[in-house]
Design a protein around this motif. Structure first.
Motif, PDB file in Angstrom:
ATOM      1  N   ILE A 206      44.528  29.983  48.054  1.00 52.26           N
ATOM      2  CA  ILE A 206      45.968  30.311  47.967  1.00 52.26           C
ATOM      3  C   ILE A 206      46.175  31.418  46.919  1.00 52.26           C
ATOM      4  O   ILE A 206      46.921  32.374  47.147  1.00 52.26           O
ATOM      5  CB  ILE A 206      46.790  29.051  47.624  1.00 52.26           C
ATOM      6  CG1 ILE A 206      46.661  28.032  48.754  1.00 52.26           C
ATOM      7  CG2 ILE A 206      48.268  29.401  47.394  1.00 52.26           C
ATOM      8  CD1 ILE A 206      47.245  26.665  48.441  1.00 52.26           C
ATOM      9  N   ILE A 207      45.488  31.288  45.799  1.00 55.32           N
ATOM     10  CA  ILE A 207      45.647  32.300  44.735  1.00 55.32           C
ATOM     11  C   ILE A 207      45.242  33.689  45.247  1.00 55.32           C
ATOM     12  O   ILE A 207      45.876  34.692  44.921  1.00 55.32           O
ATOM     13  CB  ILE A 207      44.838  31.901  43.474  1.00 55.32           C
ATOM     14  CG1 ILE A 207      45.435  30.626  42.860  1.00 55.32           C
ATOM     15  CG2 ILE A 207      44.828  33.023  42.447  1.00 55.32           C
ATOM     16  CD1 ILE A 207      44.628  30.042  41.719  1.00 55.32           C
ATOM     17  N   LYS A 225      36.587  35.157  40.351  1.00 55.48           N
ATOM     18  CA  LYS A 225      37.206  36.413  40.807  1.00 55.48           C
ATOM     19  C   LYS A 225      38.139  36.069  41.955  1.00 55.48           C
ATOM     20  O   LYS A 225      37.940  36.467  43.092  1.00 55.48           O
ATOM     21  CB  LYS A 225      36.118  37.375  41.239  1.00 55.48           C
ATOM     22  CG  LYS A 225      35.314  37.870  40.053  1.00 55.48           C
ATOM     23  CD  LYS A 225      34.324  38.915  40.435  1.00 55.48           C
ATOM     24  CE  LYS A 225      33.608  39.375  39.175  1.00 55.48           C
ATOM     25  NZ  LYS A 225      32.395  40.098  39.427  1.00 55.48           N
ATOM     26  N   MET A 226      39.175  35.280  41.654  1.00 57.23           N
ATOM     27  CA  MET A 226      39.986  34.755  42.752  1.00 57.23           C
ATOM     28  C   MET A 226      41.316  35.463  42.922  1.00 57.23           C
ATOM     29  O   MET A 226      42.091  35.100  43.781  1.00 57.23           O
ATOM     30  CB  MET A 226      40.199  33.245  42.602  1.00 57.23           C
ATOM     31  CG  MET A 226      40.763  32.815  41.296  1.00 57.23           C
ATOM     32  SD  MET A 226      41.369  31.123  41.344  1.00 57.23           S
ATOM     33  CE  MET A 226      39.977  30.144  40.963  1.00 57.23           C
ATOM     34  N   VAL A 227      41.608  36.473  42.106  1.00 54.48           N
ATOM     35  CA  VAL A 227      42.913  37.113  42.293  1.00 54.48           C
ATOM     36  C   VAL A 227      42.786  38.359  43.167  1.00 54.48           C
ATOM     37  O   VAL A 227      41.732  38.988  43.234  1.00 54.48           O
ATOM     38  CB  VAL A 227      43.607  37.466  40.942  1.00 54.48           C
ATOM     39  CG1 VAL A 227      43.790  36.234  40.089  1.00 54.48           C
ATOM     40  CG2 VAL A 227      42.872  38.558  40.192  1.00 54.48           C
ATOM     41  N   LYS A 228      43.891  38.665  43.824  1.00 52.09           N
ATOM     42  CA  LYS A 228      43.937  39.831  44.713  1.00 52.09           C
ATOM     43  C   LYS A 228      43.944  41.105  43.871  1.00 52.09           C
ATOM     44  O   LYS A 228      44.501  41.103  42.769  1.00 52.09           O
ATOM     45  CB  LYS A 228      45.240  39.723  45.516  1.00 52.09           C
ATOM     46  CG  LYS A 228      45.295  40.570  46.729  1.00 52.09           C
ATOM     47  CD  LYS A 228      46.349  40.011  47.679  1.00 52.09           C
ATOM     48  CE  LYS A 228      47.595  40.849  47.679  1.00 52.09           C
ATOM     49  NZ  LYS A 228      48.568  40.387  48.669  1.00 52.09           N
ATOM     50  N   LYS A 229      43.399  42.186  44.407  1.00 52.90           N
ATOM     51  CA  LYS A 229      43.389  43.462  43.685  1.00 52.90           C
ATOM     52  C   LYS A 229      44.836  43.895  43.399  1.00 52.90           C
ATOM     53  O   LYS A 229      45.708  43.760  44.260  1.00 52.90           O
ATOM     54  CB  LYS A 229      42.689  44.512  44.558  1.00 52.90           C
ATOM     55  CG  LYS A 229      42.223  45.712  43.789  1.00 52.90           C
ATOM     56  CD  LYS A 229      41.207  46.496  44.589  1.00 52.90           C
ATOM     57  CE  LYS A 229      40.845  47.839  44.023  1.00 52.90           C
ATOM     58  NZ  LYS A 229      41.206  48.174  42.693  1.00 52.90           N
ATOM     59  N   ASN A 230      45.047  44.358  42.192  1.00 50.21           N
ATOM     60  CA  ASN A 230      46.360  44.858  41.743  1.00 50.21           C
ATOM     61  C   ASN A 230      47.453  43.797  41.652  1.00 50.21           C
ATOM     62  O   ASN A 230      48.634  44.135  41.586  1.00 50.21           O
ATOM     63  CB  ASN A 230      46.845  46.011  42.634  1.00 50.21           C
ATOM     64  CG  ASN A 230      45.964  47.217  42.465  1.00 50.21           C
ATOM     65  OD1 ASN A 230      45.408  47.413  41.380  1.00 50.21           O
ATOM     66  ND2 ASN A 230      45.801  47.990  43.506  1.00 50.21           N
TER      67      ASN A 230
END
Ligand code: NAP
Length: 286
Positions: A206-207, A225-230
């Motif tokens: 979900i993150i 490294k679970m967040v979307k770029k930008n």
């Protein structure tokens, strides 16, 4: 990656509040209409001697002094009877020279926190915890006060011109003071909101879909490294790690290279919460 500097931004906001408090019009009504309140007057009630609560109360008092808001701290012993506290709140509700009331939480177990919250007048409820303020937010009416932490986060995002409309915001945590009002406020700003909690499966997945992540858990939860770029990452959590060092929910070193904006801990959401509370305390309602 850009740092969302809560310390610098909060100083800017406190400066604005100071100007507002010293201007001919303080808060939402003119002083002459404020039922006798010449300047905003915040009363903070501290029950017991919890060391953390004492520090929080002192910091609130210092911030109030800095912006020219009068502040008074009323202290009670930890074994105080509930009715004495409720009577004091009623007295302050009826005191036209008092414009804001805050009861520092947590309270000793003989005192029902909900009764305390219900007793504070919604128009003096600077924490924004009274059901009238919560309900107003939930049904899209303007509350007298928004809860300080989520309001402070929006102030920070606004200062950095981060738009929310149409963005997917993932809020981790569903407490009454952070997670739930944060979700409501993001909805009000036309974000698409997902709320996660301890029973949410596949949190990592979900993150990864979030344009904006607000983590309010109190554990290292955004680690890989679970967040979307930008993406924009707001770390509300603050606690001590195993070495006694203050840390947040987000593993800053691993997450920060990928995201577009991130709040540090300390120096991110914490100072914004204080600035936001002072914004609330500067408001005067009849
Ligand atoms: P809280 O009432 O303890 O709520 C924590 C939330 O995290 C709960 O909703 C819980 O879910 C959820 N949670 C726990 N484990 C989880 C997991 N493994 N995965 C996903 N969600 C999980 O906390 P709070 O009062 O909102 O505070 C959260 C953190 O923010 C704390 O570290 C606090 O110190 C900090 N905080 C900082 C500020 C500031 O100004 N910087 C202000 C307020 C709070 P359930 O509901 O399912 O139990």
């Amino acid at each position: 990656m850009n740092i969302l500097d809560g310390k610098k931004t909060s100083e800017k906001i406190l400066e604005r509040i100071k100007k507002r408090v010293s201007a001919p019009l303080a808060g939402e009504v003119s002083r002459s209409d404020a039922g006798g309140a010449e300047i905003p007057h915040l009363v903070v009630i501290l029950v017991g001697d919890n060391p953390a609560s004492k520090v929080y109360v002192r910091n609130k008092q210092k911030a109030a002094e800095k912006v020219g808001i009068k502040s008074t701290v009323i202290e009670f012993d930890s074994n105080i009877k509930e009715q004495i506290l409720l009577d004091k709140i009623i007295e302050l509700n009826n005191d036209n020279t008092v414009t804001g009331i805050l009861v520092q939480l947590p309270l000793p177990e003989q005192i029902d926190k909900n009764k305390v919250i219900l007793t504070i007048s919604p128009k003096k409820d600077v924490d924004g915890f009274h059901p009238e303020n919560v309900g107003r937010l939930a049904i899209g009416m303007e509350p007298y006060f928004y809860p300080a932490t989520p309001q402070g986060i929006l102030m920070l995002l606004d200062e950095y011109n981060i738009t929310l409309e149409g963005k997917h915001a993932v809020v981790i945590g569903r407490s009454n003071i952070v997670g739930k009002p944060m979700a409501q406020m993001l909805l009000k700003r036309n974000a698409t909101v997902t709320i996660c909690h301890s029973h949410t499966p596949n949190l990592d997945e979900i993150i990864k879909t979030a344009d904006i992540v607000v983590s309010a858990v109190g554990k290292k939860i955004v680690r890989c490294k679970m967040v979307k770029k930008n993406s924009v990452v707001i770390d509300v959590g603050i606690f001590k790690d195993t070495n006694g060092k203050l840390t947040g929910d987000v593993d800053f070193d691993i997450v920060s290279p990928t995201c577009g904006f991130i709040t540090p801990v300390p120096g991110g959401v914490g100072p914004m919460t204080i600035a936001s509370l002072m914004y609330n305390a500067s408001k005067v309602y009849r």
